[in-house]
Design an enzyme around this catalytic site. Structure first.
Site, PDB file in Angstrom:
ATOM      1  CE  LYS A 154      47.733  -3.329  39.110  1.00 58.34           C
ATOM      2  NZ  LYS A 154      47.295  -4.587  39.006  1.00 58.34           N
ATOM      3  CE  LYS A 176      41.230 -10.765  35.611  1.00 55.55           C
ATOM      4  NZ  LYS A 176      41.926 -11.485  35.890  1.00 55.55           N
ATOM      5  CE  LYS A 198      46.689  -5.929  29.885  1.00 54.54           C
ATOM      6  NZ  LYS A 198      47.145  -6.218  30.942  1.00 54.54           N
TER       7      LYS A 198
HETATM    8  P1  ADP Z   1      46.486  -4.820  34.144  1.00 52.91           P
HETATM    9  O1  ADP Z   1      46.704  -4.212  35.329  1.00 52.91           O
HETATM   10  O2  ADP Z   1      47.411  -3.803  33.721  1.00 52.91           O
HETATM   11  O3  ADP Z   1      46.347  -5.450  33.895  1.00 52.91           O
HETATM   12  P2  ADP Z   1      48.160  -7.716  34.142  1.00 52.91           P
HETATM   13  O4  ADP Z   1      47.271  -7.711  35.637  1.00 52.91           O
HETATM   14  O5  ADP Z   1      48.469  -7.879  33.387  1.00 52.91           O
HETATM   15  O6  ADP Z   1      48.267  -6.185  34.777  1.00 52.91           O
HETATM   16  O7  ADP Z   1      49.429  -7.602  34.765  1.00 52.91           O
HETATM   17  C1  ADP Z   1      51.022  -8.469  34.497  1.00 52.91           C
HETATM   18  C2  ADP Z   1      52.334  -8.937  35.575  1.00 52.91           C
HETATM   19  O8  ADP Z   1      52.424  -7.185  35.430  1.00 52.91           O
HETATM   20  C3  ADP Z   1      51.250  -8.866  37.140  1.00 52.91           C
HETATM   21  O9  ADP Z   1      52.988 -10.271  37.180  1.00 52.91           O
HETATM   22  C4  ADP Z   1      51.791  -8.046  37.947  1.00 52.91           C
HETATM   23  O10 ADP Z   1      51.488  -8.533  38.642  1.00 52.91           O
HETATM   24  C5  ADP Z   1      52.265  -7.062  37.437  1.00 52.91           C
HETATM   25  N1  ADP Z   1      51.741  -5.508  36.942  1.00 52.91           N
HETATM   26  C6  ADP Z   1      50.734  -4.873  36.697  1.00 52.91           C
HETATM   27  N2  ADP Z   1      50.946  -4.014  36.983  1.00 52.91           N
HETATM   28  C7  ADP Z   1      51.568  -3.056  38.180  1.00 52.91           C
HETATM   29  C8  ADP Z   1      51.156  -1.903  38.749  1.00 52.91           C
HETATM   30  N3  ADP Z   1      50.478  -1.188  38.347  1.00 52.91           N
HETATM   31  N4  ADP Z   1      52.942  -2.622  39.468  1.00 52.91           N
HETATM   32  C9  ADP Z   1      53.193  -3.805  40.515  1.00 52.91           C
HETATM   33  N5  ADP Z   1      53.592  -4.777  39.312  1.00 52.91           N
HETATM   34  C10 ADP Z   1      52.448  -4.821  38.000  1.00 52.91           C
END
Ligand code: ADP
Ligand code: TRP
Length: 321
Positions: free
Chosen positions: A191, A112, A194
């Site tokens: 990956k 981050k 958002k």
């Molecule tokens: P982002 O990366 O979009 O900000 P978050 O970090 O808020 O997503 O993730 C929320 C949940 O969804 C977590 O448990 C995270 O491990 C899962 N997650 C997010 N993106 C993925 C992905 N591309 N593949 C698998 N799991 C994901």
């Protein structure tokens, strides 16, 4: 006794199919056999959102997502993190035994910062708040995507240290990962996230979803040539949504040639709408019934808080306050 499952997602933006297949689908798989606590991590989202209306709207939107995908509130306790103030109290207590080095090693914090977020204390202490979320409900299982694995390991370390210091009070939880969907690729092959703006949401309008799917990055193999399905982002996403037979059919099409990426994208698009048809309908219904959603969250908070208060009574006694 049923195992206790706990998980949460930050309301830091629209949820996407990476969240669905990485984390949320596991909630559905576990809701019948376990006692589940699923929440909206709005305190965590404050590390990135400083706009009150945005935070409020996103928080409700995560609740809509949870309900629309099929979480059954007869079985699952659904609530907002901020309705349980005890979680902040436990965070402080846990902070006093959390080694700095444990937090300094966290990839998520380092990533981050590398991506331009300001290195404030909230961001650094994020895993301790997450440990508190998990430990306050005496959770057995934490279903999350792979990028949260290290945070659950930190939680385990903190729980063990607490128990060694003050007595066996906290339960050391286990992580649950869906290995085959641990990392869902985004439309550019990285990956799905958002923050990379490479995501496909479940509940956007049809046109937005179509544009996203049609812009999935592929290589330039000509239509008539055979293609390697295992190297293709379209196929990777299709595999999440389709049945075994449908997947083998698409694999054959790739391998035999004469089948273009445009064809595959159209099939993916149709599958997407078929797979999410019911949740999309439910989402739109719930959007017009926000009082009901608020009521569910209020009831969930009452139940979750009862558990949190019980743990805090034990913790306070153990530490001497
Ligand atoms: P982002 O990366 O979009 O900000 P978050 O970090 O808020 O997503 O993730 C929320 C949940 O969804 C977590 O448990 C995270 O491990 C899962 N997650 C997010 N993106 C993925 C992905 N591309 N593949 C698998 N799991 C994901
Ligand atoms: N950090 C998690 C995420 O970004 C959200 C979260 C907060 C969480 N507290 C938790 C997940 C406790 C599981 C358990 O997705």
């Amino acid at each position: 006794m049923k195992k206790i499952v706990l998980s949460g997602i930050q309301p830091s933006g629209t949820l996407h199919i990476g969240n669905y297949f990485g984390a949320m689908k596991q909630y559905l798989e576990l809701q019948d056999e376990c006692e589940s606590f699923i929440f909206i991590a709005n305190y965590h989202a404050m590390t990135s959102i400083k706009d009150k209306n945005l935070l409020r709207n996103n928080t409700i939107d995560v609740a809509l997502n949870y309900l629309a995908i099929g979480l059954d509130t007869e079985k699952v306790t659904l609530f907002k993190q901020s309705d349980i103030p005890e979680v902040c109290e436990l965070t402080w207590i846990l902070s006093t035994i959390t080694p700095m080095g444990l937090l300094e090693r966290c990839h998520s914090y380092k990533d981050k910062i590398a991506n331009g977020m300001s290195p404030d204390h909230g961001l650094f202490a994020y895993p301790v708040l997450m440990a508190s979320d998990i430990l306050i409900y005496k959770s057995d299982i934490v279903p999350v995507g792979k990028d949260q694995k290290q945070h659950v390991e930190v939680t385990r370390d903190i729980a063990i240290k607490f128990n060694n210091t003050f007595g066996e009070i906290l339960k050391v939880p286990d992580i649950r990962l869906n290995e085959d969907t641990a990392v869902v690729p985004g439309i550019d092959g990285r990956k799905m996230s958002k923050s990379y703006d490479n995501h496909i949401t479940m509940f956007d309008d049809e046109k937005t979803i179509k544009n996203k799917i049609m812009s999935i990055v592929t290589d330039s193999t000509p239509l008539e040539k055979p293609k390697d399905p295992e190297k293709c982002n379209v196929f990777a996403l299709y595999k999440l949504l389709a049945t075994k037979d449908e997947i083998s059919k698409m694999r054959e099409n790739y391998l035999k040639g004469g089948y273009g990426y445009g064809h595959a994208k159209k099939e993916l698009l149709n599958k997407f709408f078929e797979f999410f048809e019911k949740p999309r309908k439910k989402y739109n219904e719930l959007k017009n019934n926000l009082d009901y959603v608020e009521l569910i969250l209020k009831k969930g908070a009452e139940k979750a808080r009862t558990e949190a208060v019980k743990t805090m009574q034990e913790v306070r006694k153990a530490v001497g306050i």
